[in-house]
Design a protein around this motif. Structure first.
Motif, mmCIF file in Angstrom:
data_model
loop_
_atom_site.group_PDB
_atom_site.id
_atom_site.type_symbol
_atom_site.label_atom_id
_atom_site.label_comp_id
_atom_site.label_asym_id
_atom_site.label_seq_id
_atom_site.Cartn_x
_atom_site.Cartn_y
_atom_site.Cartn_z
ATOM 1 N N GLU A 23 36.555 5.353 36.149
ATOM 2 C CA GLU A 23 36.920 6.319 37.045
ATOM 3 C C GLU A 23 38.464 7.020 36.352
ATOM 4 O OE1 GLU A 23 36.512 5.958 41.164
ATOM 5 O OE2 GLU A 23 34.389 5.631 41.053
ATOM 6 N N GLY A 24 39.021 6.265 35.493
ATOM 7 C CA GLY A 24 40.066 6.599 34.929
ATOM 8 C C GLY A 24 41.514 6.531 35.744
ATOM 9 N N GLU A 40 46.480 6.372 32.223
ATOM 10 C CA GLU A 40 44.959 6.853 32.157
ATOM 11 C C GLU A 40 44.892 8.210 32.812
ATOM 12 O OE1 GLU A 40 42.231 5.668 30.623
ATOM 13 O OE2 GLU A 40 43.295 4.019 29.675
ATOM 14 N N GLU A 63 38.071 11.170 32.827
ATOM 15 C CA GLU A 63 37.438 11.135 31.726
ATOM 16 C C GLU A 63 37.024 12.629 31.367
ATOM 17 O OE1 GLU A 63 33.841 11.931 29.519
ATOM 18 O OE2 GLU A 63 33.880 12.169 31.776
ATOM 19 N N TRP A 64 36.688 13.494 32.395
ATOM 20 C CA TRP A 64 36.327 14.960 31.838
ATOM 21 C C TRP A 64 37.548 15.548 31.102
ATOM 22 C CZ3 TRP A 64 39.339 18.845 33.772
ATOM 23 C CH2 TRP A 64 40.231 18.809 34.810
ATOM 24 N N LYS A 74 39.513 14.311 28.989
ATOM 25 C CA LYS A 74 39.367 13.959 27.347
ATOM 26 C C LYS A 74 38.431 14.735 26.650
ATOM 27 C CE LYS A 74 40.241 9.195 28.728
ATOM 28 N NZ LYS A 74 39.908 7.832 28.766
ATOM 29 N N ARG A 75 37.671 15.576 27.326
ATOM 30 C CA ARG A 75 36.737 16.491 26.606
ATOM 31 C C ARG A 75 37.286 18.047 26.726
ATOM 32 N NH1 ARG A 75 32.705 17.293 29.640
ATOM 33 N NH2 ARG A 75 33.137 16.338 31.548
#
Length: 579
Positions: free
Chosen positions: A124-125, A131, A134-135, A137-138
């Protein structure tokens, strides 16, 4: 959240049942009821359950079983001895004993819980301060900013009668009847210099990887108007706030590595120079970009696009029961090319293109009785939505005269493009290294309007051509001056892109654009202040003051190819940055 997302989210969470068993084992091992037999039964069952679930390694579980049984036996003996010494009194309810739990078992439980928690945190980052989710990073954010001082210098020998046809078309037309209108049409400035015009450009874009094959992008940009060729905003204006426009909005799908299909509003899908399309120009519609490597260092590419330039207004004419038929304007383009890197220091790129501008020429209307209350003529739609200057223009209204007073009937006119445009293009680029950190790039661009036909233009206009005649000559086909060809040569030295501090760049180029070589609406708005019927040279240089930040200067000296004299020099001093 759909079922798949819930399942995937659940798979990332620690296993609660397993952790509960571990916690219960710890609590029960630290505090159990006084009844030795109950403790033995409960503890043994829990330990065996933990072994069966995989929470405890078998060797650790067996050690715990042996220890539990030994302590249970000892507890029974101790209870009997205590009871005997106290006259048979056992432990009271609520009294507890604290057995010993082996260190290896406690370490195993702690490590198991830690691993589950860290697995969830990593997924979950939030495992560490560095960190991110995750979203994020897109998502890619990009932008640029430019501050410019621009000066424009006009020759005193320039013609002082250059009609601003774009202004005519944007208004209610220009009355060409000298009996009803003694005013001049809107005119362009051709002799008064304009110095130190402070201007800015700001663009901010977001690009998101939606899935493995799908991408979306949105970009905002500044701009003094909604014109297609520039996102530059002129400062001043009483310190009023500046406009922000939706510059791009697109979706792209790549079913394979060699093809990308894009729809919406996006950047130039073709490889061209600003002789044809401005660097700030974006395209509406649908485009496909293809690339294929055929050998080491050799690759082919192709570009296709279908672009709606202008749709027929749904309700035009607004005060008539008879509406304009479907007369949409389109650009269809195709380009094929090759990239060839024949060694580490040399590469070549070449491309052939074809661009068909459909239905953009002006059309002469049927007779329209404006004097009788008609709200417009049936080909008013054929005037261009945007134009700069240079193309040959024609009057598009056949205005009927009032039979009761024909000499004093106003004749408000619009203009349209006299030529059709089907362009064949050739682009060439050679990159080489002259020395360490000093490169050279040579660019060449050739454009030919295959649809150019002087006779057809005069027939289309019914001899109503209004510009591009020889200086001082009469308005006839014999004195008409235009052309169908444009070309550009440019040499760039130093770094082709300024990314690091200390990099530099110098360039020198020449352009010649005949009046009807290409539509004047879409090319560079800086050279000769935009459009066609221009020729001249330009020089410039740039130096990177910091990473991705540079200052630059450029001088452009241009004049007309044919027709009345119009010499315009432009100097631009800029500070640019991008991220």
């Amino acid at each position: 959240m759909n079922d798949h997302d819930r399942a995937r989210s659940a798979s990332r969470r620690p296993r609660p049942a397993r952790r509960a068993l571990l916690c219960c084992a710890v609590l029960l091992s630290l505090a159990v009821p006084a009844s030795a037999m109950a403790a033995e039964t409960t503890m043994v069952k829990l330990i065996k359950g933990l072994i069966a679930s995989g929470a405890l390694k078998p060797e650790d579980g067996q050690a715990l079983l042996v220890q539990a049984e030994a302590e249970a036996t000892a507890a029974q003996r101790s209870t009997a001895v205590n009871a005997a010494s106290s006259g048979g009194v056992a432990l009271e309810a609520g009294d507890v004993r604290v057995p010993y739990v082996p260190q290896s078992v406690r370490d195993g439980i702690r490590d198991e819980v830690r691993q589950d928690v860290m697995a969830q945190a990593k997924a979950e980052g939030w495992a560490s301060p560095n960190e991110v989710a995750e979203w994020t990073k897109r998502i890619k954010v990009s932008g640029d900013m430019r501050v410019r001082s621009e000066s424009r210098f006009y020759s005193e020998r320039n013609s002082d009668i250059e009609t601003n046809w774009a202004s005519v078309n944007a208004g209610s037309g220009f009355d060409t009847n000298n009996n009803t209108n003694l005013q001049l049409p809107p005119l362009l400035n051709t002799r008064q210099d304009r110095r130190n015009l402070w201007r800015i450009r700001a663009r901010l874009g977001i690009e998101a990887m939606i899935g493995e094959h799908t991408t979306a992008g949105v970009r905002l940009a500044s701009g003094s108007s909604n014109g297609p060729v520039s996102t530059t905003e002129q400062l001043g204006g009483g310190l009023g706030k500046k406009d922000v426009w939706l510059d791009q909005a697109w979706l792209a799908y790549s079913p394979a590595d060699w093809v990308t299909v894009r729809g919406g509003r996006f950047g130039n899908p073709f490889w061209t120079s600003d002789t044809l399309f401005s660097n700030d120009l974006n395209f509406d519609g649908l485009a496909a970009n293809l690339r294929y490597d055929i050998a080491d260092g050799v690759g082919l590419f192709g570009n296709l696009a279908v672009v709606p330039l202008e749709y027929t207004s749904d309700s035009a004419p607004s005060q008539s029961r008879v509406k304009t038929p479907n007369e949409n304007k389109w650009l269809s383009g195709a380009q094929v090319g090759v990239n060839w890197r024949f060694n580490d220091d040399n590469s070549l790129r070449a491309a052939l293109g074809y661009y068909d501008f459909k239905n953009i020429s002006g059309r002469l209307s049927s007779p329209c009785a404006l004097y009788a209350g008609a709200v417009g003529c049936d080909t008013d739609w054929s005037r261009p939505a945007f134009m700069q200057k240079g193309n040959t223009l024609m009057l598009i209204r056949d205005i009927a005269r009032n039979p009761l007073d024909p000499a004093n009937t106003p004749t408000p006119q619009y203009v349209g493009l006299a030529s059709a445009f089907r362009l064949a293009t050739f682009n060439l680029r050679w990159d080489t290294q002259l020395a360490q950190d000093i490169g050279m790039r040579l660019d060449a661009d050739y454009i030919r309007n295959l649809a150019y036909d002087k006779q057809a233009m005069f027939a289309r206009a019914n001899n109503g051509i209004v510009n591009n005649y020889g200086a001082g000559g009469s308005a006839s086909i014999d004195t008409f001056r235009s052309g169908d060809t444009a070309w550009m040569l440019q040499a760039t030295f130093g770094a082709t892109e300024l990314k690091e501090k200390g990099q530099w760049q110098a360039l020198l180029g020449y352009k010649r654009i005949e009046a009807d070589a290409l539509p004047d609406a879409y090319n560079d708005p800086n050279f000769h202040l935009g459009g066609t019927n221009a020729r001249g040279y330009y020089v410039g240089g740039a130096y990177a003051l910091d990473a991705r930040s540079w200052i630059s200067g450029k001088w452009m000296a241009a004049k007309e190819v044919s027709g009345p004299p119009l010499s315009i020099d432009v100097f631009q001093l800029e500070f640019n940055t991008g991220f």
